[in-house]
Design an enzyme around this catalytic site. Structure first.
Site, PDB file in Angstrom:
ATOM      1  N   TYR A 141      13.762  -5.551  -5.046  1.00  0.00           N
ATOM      2  CA  TYR A 141      13.409  -6.519  -6.005  1.00  0.00           C
ATOM      3  C   TYR A 141      14.632  -6.921  -7.032  1.00  0.00           C
ATOM      4  O   TYR A 141      14.673  -7.746  -7.779  1.00  0.00           O
ATOM      5  CB  TYR A 141      12.170  -6.121  -6.749  1.00  0.00           C
ATOM      6  CG  TYR A 141      11.133  -6.057  -6.097  1.00  0.00           C
ATOM      7  CD1 TYR A 141      11.014  -6.424  -4.348  1.00  0.00           C
ATOM      8  CD2 TYR A 141       9.794  -5.715  -6.485  1.00  0.00           C
ATOM      9  CE1 TYR A 141       9.832  -6.490  -3.720  1.00  0.00           C
ATOM     10  CE2 TYR A 141       8.600  -5.784  -5.625  1.00  0.00           C
ATOM     11  CZ  TYR A 141       8.805  -6.113  -4.511  1.00  0.00           C
ATOM     12  OH  TYR A 141       7.483  -6.227  -3.533  1.00  0.00           O
ATOM     13  N   LYS A 192      11.094   4.683   4.938  1.00  0.00           N
ATOM     14  CA  LYS A 192      11.518   4.160   6.335  1.00  0.00           C
ATOM     15  C   LYS A 192      12.528   4.704   6.939  1.00  0.00           C
ATOM     16  O   LYS A 192      13.557   4.056   7.372  1.00  0.00           O
ATOM     17  CB  LYS A 192      11.374   2.795   6.321  1.00  0.00           C
ATOM     18  CG  LYS A 192      11.057   2.064   7.557  1.00  0.00           C
ATOM     19  CD  LYS A 192       9.691   2.185   8.506  1.00  0.00           C
ATOM     20  CE  LYS A 192       9.885   1.510   9.726  1.00  0.00           C
ATOM     21  NZ  LYS A 192       8.921   1.906  10.665  1.00  0.00           N
ATOM     22  N   ASP A 224       5.006   2.688   7.848  1.00  0.00           N
ATOM     23  CA  ASP A 224       3.874   2.165   8.465  1.00  0.00           C
ATOM     24  C   ASP A 224       2.858   3.112   8.747  1.00  0.00           C
ATOM     25  O   ASP A 224       1.631   2.771   8.902  1.00  0.00           O
ATOM     26  CB  ASP A 224       4.646   1.468   9.869  1.00  0.00           C
ATOM     27  CG  ASP A 224       5.779   2.495  10.354  1.00  0.00           C
ATOM     28  OD1 ASP A 224       6.028   3.526   9.650  1.00  0.00           O
ATOM     29  OD2 ASP A 224       6.098   2.285  11.374  1.00  0.00           O
ATOM     30  N   ASP A 248       4.687  -1.508  -4.074  1.00  0.00           N
ATOM     31  CA  ASP A 248       3.962  -2.701  -4.373  1.00  0.00           C
ATOM     32  C   ASP A 248       2.843  -2.916  -3.225  1.00  0.00           C
ATOM     33  O   ASP A 248       1.777  -3.062  -3.460  1.00  0.00           O
ATOM     34  CB  ASP A 248       5.076  -3.722  -4.175  1.00  0.00           C
ATOM     35  CG  ASP A 248       4.448  -5.044  -4.781  1.00  0.00           C
ATOM     36  OD1 ASP A 248       3.267  -4.814  -5.436  1.00  0.00           O
ATOM     37  OD2 ASP A 248       5.284  -5.957  -4.895  1.00  0.00           O
ATOM     38  N   ASP A 252      -1.402  -1.858  -3.910  1.00  0.00           N
ATOM     39  CA  ASP A 252      -2.486  -3.052  -3.653  1.00  0.00           C
ATOM     40  C   ASP A 252      -3.477  -2.512  -2.523  1.00  0.00           C
ATOM     41  O   ASP A 252      -4.692  -2.958  -2.648  1.00  0.00           O
ATOM     42  CB  ASP A 252      -1.922  -4.134  -3.211  1.00  0.00           C
ATOM     43  CG  ASP A 252      -1.547  -5.206  -4.393  1.00  0.00           C
ATOM     44  OD1 ASP A 252      -1.246  -4.442  -5.599  1.00  0.00           O
ATOM     45  OD2 ASP A 252      -1.538  -6.220  -4.387  1.00  0.00           O
TER      46      ASP A 252
END
Ligand code: NAD
Length: 360
Positions: A141, A192, A224, A248, A252
């Site tokens: 970001y 990852k 994942d 992020d 959620d």
């Protein structure tokens, strides 16, 4: 000396939910003689309308001077078409970065009264209590270079950069271990590392930090798989530590396990536990102005503020207890409503929490 709290309601449902959170905070201030002083300012779309930018320098100065910041949410369709660099969300990214708020704590707790509101079976989520620790000021970001370039064949290509330095990883890993130490003593680091160089360094540094926390059980999981495990068997997790992008998305996802994103608070802390506190949800333009938004995530953000920035555990516990009592009474905003409960609006919900807190 009095403590200064800066209140930034933001856009959409922000002002509605903030009004209720401020009532709770004012009562806590009086009931527990906290000596808090409040000031108000604008951020996001409201700041674009007033100053032409989503975070004015004077607002940033006030945030720097404050002991804690309480924020609603930013954004909305009115500002969706403006220049990417001055969109409302840029104000949020800027205040987080400028205040050095690198440690984002996002609890996902299922109140037993809301087991029916979860999208998963009650036996999968009953008793759920996860803390996601998300790195907030680094990674993709904020990484540069980023942008759009033209390839030799004339086609446009967009690109972002995902950088993490050793010190950035080390300090967020420490937050994860510190939180795990005072909870269930289990930390799962999500990355990852089978594909990304940044994740390989992430894993190496987390392993190094783990040497200082022999009492915490560390595991690693690819993102994942973590997304899958969160819906398959979420109670296996205690604390999850992860980078900005993965955090992020996973937070959620975790929010839906608890019934509604309208229940989830968050804290963003710097190295001295100065913090900004905000609900995990956005400005919900689809329900803004209707008086039906759930204010509990913002009210619970007040409780996190008392706990983490001011070490006022008793007052924080009391607010959480008041929320639980209101749920016991069967009061629900639309997002968490189920058959047999009483549907209430934003203000009624806030008033009910205030009444419950007053009687504690
Ligand atoms: P959102 O979180 O605003 O809304 C998603 C869904 O959840 C909507 O159906 C909304 O009605 C519902 N919802 C959210 N909060 C609720 C509450 N307190 N009570 C009841 N229902 C609630 O996400 P979105 O729709 O993707 O984004 C809307 C705007 O918010 C966009 O401009 C986005 O950029 C912005 N946003 C801001 C933040 C922030 O300020 N931290 C975070 C996410 C999105």
């Amino acid at each position: 000396m009095s403590k200064q709290i800066l209140i930034l309601p933001g856009d959409g449902i922000g002002p509605e939910i903030m009004a209720e959170a401020v009532k709770v905070l004012e009562l806590a201030n009086e009931k527990y003689s906290l000596d808090f002083e409040f000031s108000h300012d604008v951020i996001g779309g409201a700041a674009i309308d007033k100053h032409g930018v989503p975070l004015a320098d004077e607002t940033l100065d006030r945030a720097r001077a404050a002991d804690a910041v309480l924020l609603g949410a930013v954004g909305g369709p009115k500002w969706d078409k403006i220049d990417r660099d001055i969109r409302p969300e840029r104000g949020l990214l800027k205040i987080r970065a400028q205040l050095g708020l690198f440690g984002n704590l996002r609890p996902a707790i299922l109140y037993p009264q809301l087991a029916d509101a979860s999208s998963l079976k009650p036996e999968i989520v009953a008793g759920l209590d996860i803390l996601i620790v998300r790195e907030l000021t680094g990674g993709i970001y904020f990484g540069s270079p980023r942008g759009v370039r033209e390839l030799e064949n004339g086609e446009r290509q967009a690109y972002d950069t995902l950088p993490y330095s050793e010190s950035e990883i080390r300090r967020i890993a420490r937050v994860g271990f510190d939180m795990a130490r005072v909870r269930g003593k289990k930390l799962c680091s999500v990355d990852k590392a089978n594909v990304l160089a940044s994740s390989q360094l992430w894993r190496e540094i987390v392993e190094q930090v783990a040497l200082d926390y022999p009492d915490v059980e560390l595991s690693h999981m690819y993102v994942d798989n973590a997304a899958m495990q969160l819906v398959r068997a979420p109670k296996q997790f205690d604390v999850i530590v992860t980078d900005n992008l993965f955090g992020d998305i996973l937070s959620d996802q975790a929010s839906m396990l608890t019934g509604s994103i309208g229940m989830l608070p968050s804290a963003s802390l710097d190295t001295n536990n100065k913090g900004m506190y905000e609900p995990c949800h956005g400005s919900a333009p689809d329900i803004a102005g209707l008086g039906i938004a759930n204010p509990l995530a913002t009210i619970l953000s007040v409780s996190m503020m008392l706990r983490y920035s001011f070490s006022l555990g008793d007052a924080a516990d009391a607010i959480e207890k008041a929320v639980s009592l209101v749920l016991d009474q069967g009061l629900r905003t639309g997002d968490i409503w189920s058959q047999g409960c009483t549907k209430v609006g934003t203000q009624e919900m806030g008033d009910a929490v205030v009444a419950a807190l007053r009687n504690l």
